[in-house]
Design a protein around this motif. Structure first.
Motif, PDB file in Angstrom:
ATOM      1  N   ALA A   1       1.964  11.798 -10.080  1.00 58.85           N
ATOM      2  CA  ALA A   1       1.438  13.159 -10.019  1.00 58.85           C
ATOM      3  C   ALA A   1       2.523  14.207 -10.215  1.00 58.85           C
ATOM      4  O   ALA A   1       2.225  15.365 -10.541  1.00 58.85           O
ATOM      5  N   THR A   2       3.791  13.835 -10.017  1.00 60.31           N
ATOM      6  CA  THR A   2       4.857  14.831 -10.096  1.00 60.31           C
ATOM      7  C   THR A   2       5.774  14.610 -11.298  1.00 60.31           C
ATOM      8  O   THR A   2       5.985  15.507 -12.103  1.00 60.31           O
ATOM      9  N   LEU A   3       6.303  13.393 -11.435  1.00 59.33           N
ATOM     10  CA  LEU A   3       7.274  13.120 -12.501  1.00 59.33           C
ATOM     11  C   LEU A   3       6.604  12.718 -13.807  1.00 59.33           C
ATOM     12  O   LEU A   3       7.052  13.096 -14.893  1.00 59.33           O
ATOM     13  N   LEU A   4       5.530  11.932 -13.715  1.00 56.73           N
ATOM     14  CA  LEU A   4       5.001  11.298 -14.927  1.00 56.73           C
ATOM     15  C   LEU A   4       3.861  12.062 -15.598  1.00 56.73           C
ATOM     16  O   LEU A   4       3.549  11.804 -16.753  1.00 56.73           O
ATOM     17  N   SER A   5       3.233  12.962 -14.872  1.00 51.14           N
ATOM     18  CA  SER A   5       2.142  13.717 -15.500  1.00 51.14           C
ATOM     19  C   SER A   5       2.219  15.182 -15.108  1.00 51.14           C
ATOM     20  O   SER A   5       2.888  15.542 -14.140  1.00 51.14           O
ATOM     21  N   ASN A   6       1.546  15.993 -15.876  1.00 49.04           N
ATOM     22  CA  ASN A   6       1.427  17.416 -15.573  1.00 49.04           C
ATOM     23  C   ASN A   6       0.009  17.652 -15.079  1.00 49.04           C
ATOM     24  O   ASN A   6      -0.934  17.682 -15.882  1.00 49.04           O
ATOM     25  N   PRO A   7      -0.164  17.812 -13.764  1.00 50.11           N
ATOM     26  CA  PRO A   7      -1.526  17.878 -13.211  1.00 50.11           C
ATOM     27  C   PRO A   7      -2.336  19.073 -13.690  1.00 50.11           C
ATOM     28  O   PRO A   7      -3.554  19.101 -13.502  1.00 50.11           O
ATOM     29  N   VAL A   8      -1.677  20.048 -14.322  1.00 50.17           N
ATOM     30  CA  VAL A   8      -2.424  21.190 -14.840  1.00 50.17           C
ATOM     31  C   VAL A   8      -3.290  20.771 -16.034  1.00 50.17           C
ATOM     32  O   VAL A   8      -4.421  21.217 -16.185  1.00 50.17           O
ATOM     33  N   ILE A   9      -2.735  19.901 -16.876  1.00 49.54           N
ATOM     34  CA  ILE A   9      -3.462  19.554 -18.107  1.00 49.54           C
ATOM     35  C   ILE A   9      -3.772  18.064 -18.223  1.00 49.54           C
ATOM     36  O   ILE A   9      -4.476  17.645 -19.140  1.00 49.54           O
ATOM     37  N   GLU A  10      -3.246  17.246 -17.314  1.00 50.20           N
ATOM     38  CA  GLU A  10      -3.405  15.796 -17.470  1.00 50.20           C
ATOM     39  C   GLU A  10      -3.980  15.147 -16.209  1.00 50.20           C
ATOM     40  O   GLU A  10      -3.836  15.671 -15.108  1.00 50.20           O
ATOM     41  N   THR A  11      -4.632  14.019 -16.406  1.00 52.67           N
ATOM     42  CA  THR A  11      -5.039  13.191 -15.268  1.00 52.67           C
ATOM     43  C   THR A  11      -4.404  11.822 -15.462  1.00 52.67           C
ATOM     44  O   THR A  11      -3.984  11.468 -16.563  1.00 52.67           O
ATOM     45  N   PHE A  12      -4.314  11.049 -14.384  1.00 51.78           N
ATOM     46  CA  PHE A  12      -3.716   9.715 -14.530  1.00 51.78           C
ATOM     47  C   PHE A  12      -4.520   8.684 -13.756  1.00 51.78           C
ATOM     48  O   PHE A  12      -5.261   9.012 -12.832  1.00 51.78           O
TER      49      PHE A  12
ATOM     50  N   ALA B   1       0.837  -1.204   0.000  1.00 51.10           N
ATOM     51  CA  ALA B   1       0.000   0.000   0.000  1.00 51.10           C
ATOM     52  C   ALA B   1       0.870   1.252   0.000  1.00 51.10           C
ATOM     53  O   ALA B   1       0.575   2.226  -0.690  1.00 51.10           O
ATOM     54  N   SER B   2       1.969   1.220   0.772  1.00 49.95           N
ATOM     55  CA  SER B   2       2.809   2.423   0.849  1.00 49.95           C
ATOM     56  C   SER B   2       3.576   2.623  -0.461  1.00 49.95           C
ATOM     57  O   SER B   2       3.818   3.749  -0.882  1.00 49.95           O
ATOM     58  N   GLU B   3       3.958   1.521  -1.111  1.00 46.23           N
ATOM     59  CA  GLU B   3       4.624   1.658  -2.411  1.00 46.23           C
ATOM     60  C   GLU B   3       3.652   2.221  -3.449  1.00 46.23           C
ATOM     61  O   GLU B   3       4.026   3.080  -4.266  1.00 46.23           O
ATOM     62  N   LEU B   4       2.411   1.757  -3.410  1.00 41.01           N
ATOM     63  CA  LEU B   4       1.419   2.290  -4.351  1.00 41.01           C
ATOM     64  C   LEU B   4       1.201   3.779  -4.132  1.00 41.01           C
ATOM     65  O   LEU B   4       1.015   4.543  -5.076  1.00 41.01           O
ATOM     66  N   LYS B   5       1.247   4.186  -2.845  1.00 39.07           N
ATOM     67  CA  LYS B   5       1.095   5.606  -2.527  1.00 39.07           C
ATOM     68  C   LYS B   5       2.251   6.407  -3.125  1.00 39.07           C
ATOM     69  O   LYS B   5       2.064   7.499  -3.662  1.00 39.07           O
ATOM     70  N   GLU B   6       3.462   5.832  -3.018  1.00 40.35           N
ATOM     71  CA  GLU B   6       4.640   6.489  -3.594  1.00 40.35           C
ATOM     72  C   GLU B   6       4.537   6.572  -5.116  1.00 40.35           C
ATOM     73  O   GLU B   6       4.887   7.591  -5.723  1.00 40.35           O
ATOM     74  N   ILE B   7       4.066   5.476  -5.728  1.00 37.11           N
ATOM     75  CA  ILE B   7       3.918   5.461  -7.184  1.00 37.11           C
ATOM     76  C   ILE B   7       2.892   6.521  -7.604  1.00 37.11           C
ATOM     77  O   ILE B   7       3.073   7.220  -8.599  1.00 37.11           O
ATOM     78  N   GLU B   8       1.826   6.654  -6.801  1.00 40.39           N
ATOM     79  CA  GLU B   8       0.818   7.674  -7.088  1.00 40.39           C
ATOM     80  C   GLU B   8       1.440   9.065  -7.038  1.00 40.39           C
ATOM     81  O   GLU B   8       1.168   9.918  -7.890  1.00 40.39           O
ATOM     82  N   SER B   9       2.310   9.254  -6.049  1.00 37.58           N
ATOM     83  CA  SER B   9       2.964  10.547  -5.919  1.00 37.58           C
ATOM     84  C   SER B   9       3.931  10.794  -7.084  1.00 37.58           C
ATOM     85  O   SER B   9       4.030  11.915  -7.600  1.00 37.58           O
ATOM     86  N   ALA B  10       4.640   9.740  -7.524  1.00 37.36           N
ATOM     87  CA  ALA B  10       5.532   9.865  -8.684  1.00 37.36           C
ATOM     88  C   ALA B  10       4.714  10.182  -9.935  1.00 37.36           C
ATOM     89  O   ALA B  10       5.119  10.995 -10.771  1.00 37.36           O
TER      90      ALA B  10
END
Lengths: 82, 82
Positions: free
Chosen positions: A65-76, A54-63
């Motif tokens: 939102a920051t590294l893999l997508s641009n939250p201004v124009i994208e959703t994941f 669960a904690s790794e999934l939380k980290e992946i979610e954070s990655a």
């Protein structure tokens, strides 16, 4: 091996010229199926040697939102494939 | 509305510098989950106003193999989401 896949797509309100170009190209290339909309997205396939905790999934979610997508124009979305 | 999603990924034997860069960036950004491999792919989300028939799916497969992917270096999978 477990695959955690992060799918990134443009938000609905953001124009997607590449998707529009594909949409127009399909009938021109002789395909007869009708689409109401075509969008292009990106995917990131993270291979892990174990099921993510669960904690790794939380980290992946954070990655995502920051590294893999641009939250201004994208959703994941994140999916796990065994 | 039904979404037919074409996921395109580089073949395993094709180098993926962008995936490698992400792989290296993750620990540098403070993420502690371990990945054995990261690959980047593309996705095409075709929205249809009805469930695709078998012949439409065949056409979409043919579009995926010609317009949406490069069969020399990429493979694709198709999934249908209601």
């Amino acid at each position: 091996m477990v695959k955690v896949i992060v799918d990134v797509v443009l938000k609905d309100e953001i124009l997607d010229p590449q998707g529009d170009a594909i949409s127009r190209a399909l009938p021109r290339m002789g395909f007869s199926f009708k689409t109401t909309n075509v969008r292009q997205g990106k995917s990131f396939i993270l291979t892990l040697d174990h099921s993510p905790s669960a904690s790794e999934l939380k980290e992946i979610e954070s990655a995502a939102a920051t590294l893999l997508s641009n939250p201004v124009i994208e959703t994941f979305t994140i999916r796990v494939e065994d």
